[in-house]
Design an enzyme around this catalytic site. Structure first.
Site, PDB file in Angstrom:
ATOM      1  N   HIS A  10       0.798  -1.234   0.000  1.00  0.00           N
ATOM      2  CA  HIS A  10       0.000   0.000   0.000  1.00  0.00           C
ATOM      3  C   HIS A  10       0.833   1.288   0.000  1.00  0.00           C
ATOM      4  O   HIS A  10       0.564   2.204  -0.773  1.00  0.00           O
ATOM      5  CB  HIS A  10      -0.969  -0.001   1.185  1.00  0.00           C
ATOM      6  N   CYS A  42      -7.683  -6.242   5.139  1.00  0.00           N
ATOM      7  CA  CYS A  42      -8.962  -6.012   5.825  1.00  0.00           C
ATOM      8  C   CYS A  42     -10.048  -6.949   5.300  1.00  0.00           C
ATOM      9  O   CYS A  42     -11.063  -7.170   5.966  1.00  0.00           O
ATOM     10  CB  CYS A  42      -9.409  -4.574   5.636  1.00  0.00           C
TER      11      CYS A  42
HETATM   12  C1  LIG Z   1      -5.542  -9.098   8.422  1.00  0.00           C
HETATM   13  C2  LIG Z   1      -5.263  -7.616   8.364  1.00  0.00           C
HETATM   14  C3  LIG Z   1      -6.312  -6.717   8.346  1.00  0.00           C
HETATM   15  C4  LIG Z   1      -6.072  -5.341   8.273  1.00  0.00           C
HETATM   16  N1  LIG Z   1      -7.134  -4.482   8.232  1.00  0.00           N
HETATM   17  C5  LIG Z   1      -6.913  -3.152   8.122  1.00  0.00           C
HETATM   18  C6  LIG Z   1      -8.000  -2.245   8.019  1.00  0.00           C
HETATM   19  O1  LIG Z   1      -9.180  -2.644   8.017  1.00  0.00           O
HETATM   20  N2  LIG Z   1      -7.734  -0.915   7.915  1.00  0.00           N
HETATM   21  C7  LIG Z   1      -6.449  -0.450   7.906  1.00  0.00           C
HETATM   22  O2  LIG Z   1      -6.255   0.778   7.771  1.00  0.00           O
HETATM   23  N3  LIG Z   1      -5.388  -1.293   8.017  1.00  0.00           N
HETATM   24  C8  LIG Z   1      -5.605  -2.623   8.131  1.00  0.00           C
HETATM   25  N4  LIG Z   1      -4.541  -3.484   8.233  1.00  0.00           N
HETATM   26  C9  LIG Z   1      -3.177  -2.949   8.325  1.00  0.00           C
HETATM   27  C10 LIG Z   1      -2.613  -2.689   6.933  1.00  0.00           C
HETATM   28  O3  LIG Z   1      -2.713  -3.836   6.141  1.00  0.00           O
HETATM   29  C11 LIG Z   1      -1.157  -2.257   7.031  1.00  0.00           C
HETATM   30  O4  LIG Z   1      -1.091  -1.101   7.815  1.00  0.00           O
HETATM   31  C12 LIG Z   1      -0.626  -1.979   5.627  1.00  0.00           C
HETATM   32  O5  LIG Z   1      -0.494  -3.190   4.939  1.00  0.00           O
HETATM   33  C13 LIG Z   1       0.707  -1.270   5.643  1.00  0.00           C
HETATM   34  O6  LIG Z   1       1.121  -1.089   4.321  1.00  0.00           O
HETATM   35  P1  LIG Z   1       2.666  -0.964   3.960  1.00  0.00           P
HETATM   36  O7  LIG Z   1       2.739  -0.880   2.472  1.00  0.00           O
HETATM   37  O8  LIG Z   1       3.307   0.086   4.765  1.00  0.00           O
HETATM   38  O9  LIG Z   1       3.325  -2.318   4.474  1.00  0.00           O
HETATM   39  P2  LIG Z   1       3.086  -3.845   4.117  1.00  0.00           P
HETATM   40  O10 LIG Z   1       1.685  -4.099   3.732  1.00  0.00           O
HETATM   41  O11 LIG Z   1       3.657  -4.609   5.251  1.00  0.00           O
HETATM   42  O12 LIG Z   1       3.980  -4.068   2.807  1.00  0.00           O
HETATM   43  C14 LIG Z   1       5.376  -4.075   2.837  1.00  0.00           C
HETATM   44  C15 LIG Z   1       5.889  -4.685   1.553  1.00  0.00           C
HETATM   45  O13 LIG Z   1       7.314  -4.705   1.598  1.00  0.00           O
HETATM   46  C16 LIG Z   1       7.798  -5.921   1.080  1.00  0.00           C
HETATM   47  N5  LIG Z   1       9.117  -6.157   1.666  1.00  0.00           N
HETATM   48  C17 LIG Z   1       9.451  -6.161   2.979  1.00  0.00           C
HETATM   49  N6  LIG Z   1      10.762  -6.397   3.137  1.00  0.00           N
HETATM   50  C18 LIG Z   1      11.280  -6.556   1.893  1.00  0.00           C
HETATM   51  C19 LIG Z   1      12.587  -6.855   1.400  1.00  0.00           C
HETATM   52  N7  LIG Z   1      13.641  -7.005   2.213  1.00  0.00           N
HETATM   53  N8  LIG Z   1      12.742  -6.948   0.057  1.00  0.00           N
HETATM   54  C20 LIG Z   1      11.702  -6.797  -0.796  1.00  0.00           C
HETATM   55  N9  LIG Z   1      10.455  -6.520  -0.366  1.00  0.00           N
HETATM   56  C21 LIG Z   1      10.251  -6.404   0.945  1.00  0.00           C
HETATM   57  C22 LIG Z   1       6.734  -6.938   1.495  1.00  0.00           C
HETATM   58  O14 LIG Z   1       6.745  -8.084   0.668  1.00  0.00           O
HETATM   59  C23 LIG Z   1       5.447  -6.133   1.360  1.00  0.00           C
HETATM   60  O15 LIG Z   1       4.845  -6.293   0.095  1.00  0.00           O
HETATM   61  C24 LIG Z   1      -4.751  -4.867   8.272  1.00  0.00           C
HETATM   62  C25 LIG Z   1      -3.684  -5.783   8.296  1.00  0.00           C
HETATM   63  C26 LIG Z   1      -3.940  -7.130   8.315  1.00  0.00           C
HETATM   64  C27 LIG Z   1      -2.783  -8.083   8.309  1.00  0.00           C
END
Ligand SMILES: Cc1cc2nc3c(=O)[nH]c(=O)nc-3n(C[C@H](O)[C@H](O)[C@H](O)COP(=O)(O)OP(=O)(O)OC[C@H]3O[C@@H](n4cnc5c(N)ncnc54)[C@H](O)[C@@H]3O)c2cc1C
Ligand SMILES: NC(=O)C1=CN([C@@H]2O[C@H](COP(=O)(O)OP(=O)(O)OC[C@H]3O[C@@H](n4cnc5c(N)ncnc54)[C@H](O)[C@@H]3O)[C@@H](O)[C@H]2O)C=CC1
Length: 442
Positions: A10, A42
């Protein structure tokens, strides 16, 4: 200008889209270790609980969409090392081939990782986490097995409560554990959280709060959960005791917060001028606390990605901070909150007061009607609103956005008292619950 984004979920996606859509001359490279991107976690509990037909629509973009926009994107490629001095990212693909990309600007969007309960038996089969799409699939598959009858969920936060509902909807006997005395204790005061607890109990979920898991037992596959109070026969365990920042790549080079998240400024810039951090791997500014904090939410991830994208692209854009607004809907019972609860404020050392009100959403002569429970939390000295909680079987979700703005704009509880709130019997009462709660403030 070449920007490399590590993590294409995201936060990384929002940053990439901002750069590609608004600054077409920028070169964008995205690297992610996963095989899929843009999964809306979610939705996991919704499809596992069969409230929606499947998971297919829980992905909102593809790697090809980014290629079409001109980005280079490497999937199933793990970044193992960053040379911050020479500005080079090293990564390895699924076939084991090593590659490198140089950068002018680097965006760390590596997200979060689930906290693992470090207790004996934690590596047994049948013990799950629920962060990735693949983990949702594994839980779904196990719940389809007839010999899986009892499911233990460890952690009654948002993931735990949602998956407990889903497992119950799949006909399982569900035991829900939390270290705290209620569910959702990080988001709601006990007067609200206990409403959710009653709701969970009424739907047949067995609650075990203030009870700590100490061991998982089994011969290869988990068969028992031992806590500080008893031993339970279980067929499946789902761990959901919170997330922490996934910040191993830059932890030695960059300044970090107490939980390891990269410390960022209003432009999402880290302590290295060429490096930005967004989403769950970074800190965020809380307007309620008036301080830097850590809140893992998809909404924050998207906003921080947009802010970083514009600042890298050349438009100065300050992040405006967040309130941590959130919501949950379980067996038709809806709860939303923003800012700080009384408990959270006290923990943060803020001296607060609160005002509660409970009434029907609409006038008594309207048949389709339900009780709404509201609490507004405000700082004693400044009287600024710093939190709100609402609960009802009605859809009260939109109300919380107003409180989010109130906290952001430092509105006082007294300013809320005479706020112009419309009245129409279809929606609310002439003496509506927001006004009544505000008027009740000391
Ligand atoms: C079951 C569940 C339900 C949720 N429901 C909600 C909700 O209803 N509302 C809400 O606001 N939030 C919700 N969340 C929280 C939300 O999903 C997270 O806050 C969000 O995914 C954060 O996004 P991000 O891109 O920062 O990190 P992440 O989604 O953790 O993505 C990080 C990315 O980095 C990649 N990555 C990591 N390390 C490396 C590496 N060394 N090399 C290459 N790639 C790497 C991973 O593969 C991943 O694709 C929920 C989470 C879960 C698990
Ligand atoms: N509706 C939404 O907005 C959703 C948001 N999310 C977000 O995803 C992130 C992760 O969610 P969760 O894992 O549910 O975290 P959480 O922080 O919501 O809940 C974790 C729970 O585990 C408990 N806990 C901690 N250590 C424990 C232990 N050793 N034993 C028993 N219980 C323990 C805590 O008291 C807390 O209730 C959160 O930031 C959450 O806000 C997740 C799902 C839905």
């Amino acid at each position: 200008m070449k920007t490399v984004i590590i993590g294409a979920n995201h936060a990384g996606i929002a940053c990439a889209n901002t750069l590609l859509d608004t600054y077409p001359d920028t070169e964008v490279v995205m690297i992610d270790r996963n095989s899929n991107l843009s999964y809306l976690g979610c939705g996991t509990a919704l499809w596992v609980g069969r409230q929606i037909d499947g998971y297919e629509n829980l992905f909102y973009t593809t790697a090809d969409n980014f290629r079409k926009k001109g980005a280079k994107i490497y999937m199933e490629s793990v970044v193992s090392d960053i040379d911050f001095i020479n500005q080079v990212v090293h990564f390895t693909n699924k076939a084991g081939e090593k590659s490198a990309e140089t950068y002018d600007k680097l965006v760390l969007a590596t997200g979060s990782k689930p906290i693992v309960p470090n207790i004996p038996g934690k590596d047994l089969d049948g013990i799950h986490f629920l962060k990735l799409f693949q983990e949702g699939l594994a839980v779904d598959l196990d719940l389809s097995r007839d010999d899986v009858k009892t499911v233990a969920v460890i952690g009654a936060g948002y993931i735990g409560v949602e998956i407990a509902e889903a497992a119950k909807r799949r006909g399982k006997h569900v035991l829900l554990f939390d270290a705290m005395p209620t569910s959702l204790a990080s988001y709601y005061d006990p007067e609200f959280a206990t409403k959710m607890d009653e709701n969970l109990e009424q739907h047949g979920i067995s609650l075990h709060f203030g009870e700590l898991a100490t061991e998982y037992k089994g011969d290869g596959h988990v068969t028992q959960l031992v806590t500080d109070k008893a031993t339970y026969d279980v067929d499946l365990v789902i761990n959901a005791i919170g997330f922490t920042a996934n910040s191993d790549l830059g932890a030695e080079h960059l300044d970090t917060f107490k939980n390891g998240a990269y410390l960022v400024d209003k432009h999402q810039k880290t302590s290295d001028d060429s490096v930005y951090a967004v989403g769950d791997c970074a800190t965020i500014y809380s307007n309620a606390l008036d301080d830097t904090t850590y809140i893992a939410l998809a909404t924050n991830a998207v906003r921080s990605g947009i802010v970083a994208g514009h600042n890298i692209g050349g438009t100065v854009l300050d992040a405006i901070g967040v309130q941590g607004s959130n919501g949950i809907s379980i067996f038709g019972y809806n709860m939303v909150s923003t800012g700080l609860s009384v408990t959270a404020a006290e923990k943060a050392g803020i001296d607060v007061d609160y005002t509660d009100f409970e009434d029907l959403q609409k006038p008594g002569f309207i048949k389709e009607n339900a009780l709404v429970k509201i609490r507004i939390v405000y700082e004693k000295s400044s009287r600024r609103v710093i939190g709100a909680q609402l609960a009802s079987t009605e859809d009260i979700s939109a109300t919380i956005h107003m409180f989010s703005l109130a906290i952001q704009e430092h509105v006082t509880i007294d300013e809320l008292k005479l706020l112009d709130i419309f009245f129409l019997p279809h929606f609310n009462q002439p003496y509506n619950y927001i006004t009544m709660a505000a008027l009740g403030a000391k």
